[in-house]
Write a protein that holds these residues in place. Sequence first.
Motif, PDB file in Angstrom:
ATOM      1  N   THR A   9     -49.395  70.910 135.205  1.00 44.23           N
ATOM      2  CA  THR A   9     -48.254  71.135 134.534  1.00 44.23           C
ATOM      3  C   THR A   9     -47.480  69.104 134.690  1.00 44.23           C
ATOM      4  O   THR A   9     -47.709  68.830 135.760  1.00 44.23           O
ATOM      5  CB  THR A   9     -46.270  71.781 134.866  1.00 44.23           C
ATOM      6  N   LEU A  10     -46.192  69.215 133.986  1.00 41.59           N
ATOM      7  CA  LEU A  10     -45.720  68.055 134.083  1.00 41.59           C
ATOM      8  C   LEU A  10     -45.307  67.659 135.588  1.00 41.59           C
ATOM      9  O   LEU A  10     -45.327  66.487 135.571  1.00 41.59           O
ATOM     10  CB  LEU A  10     -44.935  67.589 133.167  1.00 41.59           C
ATOM     11  N   LYS A  11     -44.732  68.772 136.067  1.00 43.03           N
ATOM     12  CA  LYS A  11     -43.879  68.864 136.957  1.00 43.03           C
ATOM     13  C   LYS A  11     -44.863  68.099 138.393  1.00 43.03           C
ATOM     14  O   LYS A  11     -43.849  67.250 139.086  1.00 43.03           O
ATOM     15  CB  LYS A  11     -42.964  69.561 137.081  1.00 43.03           C
ATOM     16  N   GLU A  12     -45.776  68.129 137.998  1.00 44.58           N
ATOM     17  CA  GLU A  12     -46.985  67.431 139.359  1.00 44.58           C
ATOM     18  C   GLU A  12     -47.554  66.200 139.008  1.00 44.58           C
ATOM     19  O   GLU A  12     -48.551  65.830 140.047  1.00 44.58           O
ATOM     20  CB  GLU A  12     -47.879  69.026 139.328  1.00 44.58           C
ATOM     21  N   VAL A  13     -47.077  65.545 138.014  1.00 44.61           N
ATOM     22  CA  VAL A  13     -47.870  64.202 137.857  1.00 44.61           C
ATOM     23  C   VAL A  13     -47.235  63.092 138.703  1.00 44.61           C
ATOM     24  O   VAL A  13     -45.447  63.292 138.585  1.00 44.61           O
ATOM     25  CB  VAL A  13     -47.714  63.932 136.152  1.00 44.61           C
ATOM     26  N   LYS A  14     -47.894  62.344 139.556  1.00 48.95           N
ATOM     27  CA  LYS A  14     -47.333  61.268 139.782  1.00 48.95           C
ATOM     28  C   LYS A  14     -46.768  60.567 139.174  1.00 48.95           C
ATOM     29  O   LYS A  14     -47.132  59.695 137.713  1.00 48.95           O
ATOM     30  CB  LYS A  14     -48.059  60.552 141.412  1.00 48.95           C
TER      31      LYS A  14
ATOM     32  N   GLU B 283     -48.007  57.360 136.504  1.00 45.81           N
ATOM     33  CA  GLU B 283     -48.837  58.197 135.621  1.00 45.81           C
ATOM     34  C   GLU B 283     -48.056  58.376 134.280  1.00 45.81           C
ATOM     35  O   GLU B 283     -47.570  58.737 133.677  1.00 45.81           O
ATOM     36  CB  GLU B 283     -49.892  59.754 136.169  1.00 45.81           C
ATOM     37  N   THR B 284     -49.905  58.350 133.056  1.00 45.56           N
ATOM     38  CA  THR B 284     -49.627  58.839 132.014  1.00 45.56           C
ATOM     39  C   THR B 284     -50.593  60.134 131.235  1.00 45.56           C
ATOM     40  O   THR B 284     -51.753  60.217 132.143  1.00 45.56           O
ATOM     41  CB  THR B 284     -50.411  57.571 130.776  1.00 45.56           C
ATOM     42  N   VAL B 285     -49.988  60.839 130.741  1.00 44.57           N
ATOM     43  CA  VAL B 285     -51.360  61.979 130.822  1.00 44.57           C
ATOM     44  C   VAL B 285     -50.810  62.506 129.237  1.00 44.57           C
ATOM     45  O   VAL B 285     -50.042  62.440 128.745  1.00 44.57           O
ATOM     46  CB  VAL B 285     -50.544  63.272 131.670  1.00 44.57           C
ATOM     47  N   LYS B 286     -51.826  63.424 128.416  1.00 45.40           N
ATOM     48  CA  LYS B 286     -51.327  63.806 127.458  1.00 45.40           C
ATOM     49  C   LYS B 286     -50.924  65.153 127.142  1.00 45.40           C
ATOM     50  O   LYS B 286     -51.373  66.094 127.975  1.00 45.40           O
ATOM     51  CB  LYS B 286     -52.744  63.914 127.215  1.00 45.40           C
ATOM     52  N   VAL B 287     -50.013  65.774 126.940  1.00 44.08           N
ATOM     53  CA  VAL B 287     -49.682  67.144 126.455  1.00 44.08           C
ATOM     54  C   VAL B 287     -50.862  68.172 125.606  1.00 44.08           C
ATOM     55  O   VAL B 287     -50.873  67.708 124.633  1.00 44.08           O
ATOM     56  CB  VAL B 287     -48.046  67.295 125.803  1.00 44.08           C
ATOM     57  N   THR B 288     -51.152  69.036 126.048  1.00 44.07           N
ATOM     58  CA  THR B 288     -51.995  70.275 125.997  1.00 44.07           C
ATOM     59  C   THR B 288     -51.199  71.692 125.739  1.00 44.07           C
ATOM     60  O   THR B 288     -51.578  72.241 125.334  1.00 44.07           O
ATOM     61  CB  THR B 288     -53.289  70.801 127.189  1.00 44.07           C
TER      62      THR B 288
ATOM     63  N   ASP C   7     -48.852  61.384 124.023  1.00 40.20           N
ATOM     64  CA  ASP C   7     -49.251  60.416 125.569  1.00 40.20           C
ATOM     65  C   ASP C   7     -47.629  60.612 126.932  1.00 40.20           C
ATOM     66  O   ASP C   7     -46.678  60.379 125.337  1.00 40.20           O
ATOM     67  CB  ASP C   7     -49.487  59.340 125.509  1.00 40.20           C
ATOM     68  N   VAL C   8     -47.355  60.453 127.714  1.00 34.80           N
ATOM     69  CA  VAL C   8     -46.646  60.740 128.505  1.00 34.80           C
ATOM     70  C   VAL C   8     -46.437  60.092 129.402  1.00 34.80           C
ATOM     71  O   VAL C   8     -47.415  60.854 130.135  1.00 34.80           O
ATOM     72  CB  VAL C   8     -45.535  62.080 129.009  1.00 34.80           C
ATOM     73  N   LEU C   9     -45.864  59.230 130.314  1.00 36.96           N
ATOM     74  CA  LEU C   9     -45.537  58.457 131.032  1.00 36.96           C
ATOM     75  C   LEU C   9     -44.476  59.005 131.498  1.00 36.96           C
ATOM     76  O   LEU C   9     -43.263  58.973 131.727  1.00 36.96           O
ATOM     77  CB  LEU C   9     -45.855  56.719 130.558  1.00 36.96           C
ATOM     78  N   VAL C  10     -44.448  59.244 133.148  1.00 36.78           N
ATOM     79  CA  VAL C  10     -43.929  59.517 133.947  1.00 36.78           C
ATOM     80  C   VAL C  10     -43.136  57.930 135.105  1.00 36.78           C
ATOM     81  O   VAL C  10     -44.339  57.499 135.269  1.00 36.78           O
ATOM     82  CB  VAL C  10     -44.256  60.765 135.710  1.00 36.78           C
ATOM     83  N   ARG C  11     -41.548  57.324 134.932  1.00 38.62           N
ATOM     84  CA  ARG C  11     -41.549  56.967 134.753  1.00 38.62           C
ATOM     85  C   ARG C  11     -40.756  56.416 136.416  1.00 38.62           C
ATOM     86  O   ARG C  11     -41.499  56.060 137.374  1.00 38.62           O
ATOM     87  CB  ARG C  11     -40.532  55.851 134.070  1.00 38.62           C
ATOM     88  N   LYS C  12     -40.236  57.713 137.155  1.00 38.09           N
ATOM     89  CA  LYS C  12     -39.339  58.007 137.678  1.00 38.09           C
ATOM     90  C   LYS C  12     -38.730  59.095 137.798  1.00 38.09           C
ATOM     91  O   LYS C  12     -39.259  59.913 137.113  1.00 38.09           O
ATOM     92  CB  LYS C  12     -38.262  57.251 137.639  1.00 38.09           C
TER      93      LYS C  12
ATOM     94  N   ALA D 291     -39.947  70.142 132.649  1.00 43.86           N
ATOM     95  CA  ALA D 291     -41.426  69.906 132.711  1.00 43.86           C
ATOM     96  C   ALA D 291     -42.093  70.991 133.113  1.00 43.86           C
ATOM     97  O   ALA D 291     -43.946  70.856 133.227  1.00 43.86           O
ATOM     98  CB  ALA D 291     -41.321  68.874 133.905  1.00 43.86           C
ATOM     99  N   GLU D 292     -41.979  72.237 133.903  1.00 47.36           N
ATOM    100  CA  GLU D 292     -42.665  72.874 134.785  1.00 47.36           C
ATOM    101  C   GLU D 292     -43.442  73.722 133.374  1.00 47.36           C
ATOM    102  O   GLU D 292     -44.260  74.702 133.239  1.00 47.36           O
ATOM    103  CB  GLU D 292     -41.711  74.071 136.088  1.00 47.36           C
ATOM    104  N   MET D 293     -42.469  73.633 132.443  1.00 44.35           N
ATOM    105  CA  MET D 293     -42.706  74.493 130.700  1.00 44.35           C
ATOM    106  C   MET D 293     -44.196  73.446 130.137  1.00 44.35           C
ATOM    107  O   MET D 293     -45.000  73.584 128.952  1.00 44.35           O
ATOM    108  CB  MET D 293     -42.333  74.557 130.238  1.00 44.35           C
ATOM    109  N   ILE D 294     -44.466  72.419 130.758  1.00 39.56           N
ATOM    110  CA  ILE D 294     -44.875  71.661 129.759  1.00 39.56           C
ATOM    111  C   ILE D 294     -46.379  71.071 130.940  1.00 39.56           C
ATOM    112  O   ILE D 294     -46.976  70.270 131.249  1.00 39.56           O
ATOM    113  CB  ILE D 294     -44.838  70.208 129.318  1.00 39.56           C
ATOM    114  N   GLU D 295     -47.966  72.037 129.870  1.00 36.85           N
ATOM    115  CA  GLU D 295     -49.369  71.544 130.609  1.00 36.85           C
ATOM    116  C   GLU D 295     -49.942  70.144 129.651  1.00 36.85           C
ATOM    117  O   GLU D 295     -49.329  69.764 128.457  1.00 36.85           O
ATOM    118  CB  GLU D 295     -50.176  72.882 130.664  1.00 36.85           C
ATOM    119  N   VAL D 296     -50.870  69.642 131.224  1.00 34.04           N
ATOM    120  CA  VAL D 296     -50.846  68.385 130.648  1.00 34.04           C
ATOM    121  C   VAL D 296     -52.163  68.436 131.140  1.00 34.04           C
ATOM    122  O   VAL D 296     -52.569  68.735 132.059  1.00 34.04           O
ATOM    123  CB  VAL D 296     -49.898  67.237 131.517  1.00 34.04           C
ATOM    124  N   GLU D 297     -53.238  67.176 130.663  1.00 36.83           N
ATOM    125  CA  GLU D 297     -54.568  67.023 131.310  1.00 36.83           C
ATOM    126  C   GLU D 297     -54.007  65.953 131.648  1.00 36.83           C
ATOM    127  O   GLU D 297     -53.823  64.619 131.413  1.00 36.83           O
ATOM    128  CB  GLU D 297     -55.673  67.282 130.417  1.00 36.83           C
TER     129      GLU D 297
END
Length: 73
Positions: free
Chosen positions: A3-8, A11-16, A38-43, A67-73
């Motif tokens: 999930t987006l919550k777990e992204v460091k 990192e840039t990830v794509k919403v699935t 595409d989502v970039l986690v800035r801070k 952020a927990e409701m958004i699954e990413v790859e």
Amino acid sequence: MKTLKEVKCGETVKVTKLTGVGAVKRRIMDMGITKGTDVLVRKVAPLGDPIEVTVRGYELSLRKADAEMIEVE
């Protein structure tokens, strides 16, 4: 799935998938977070909430719960 919550930070990830329902899912989609985006986690705030991301060229702050409701790859 991750999930987006777990992204460091940085990192840039794509919403699935969006797992929210009803008004919450609609609000996330209205902010521009849709499948394939595409989502970039800035801070990330010191206590982890909120998370600042860049989506479609603009900056956005999300709660951990959202952020927990958004699954990413």
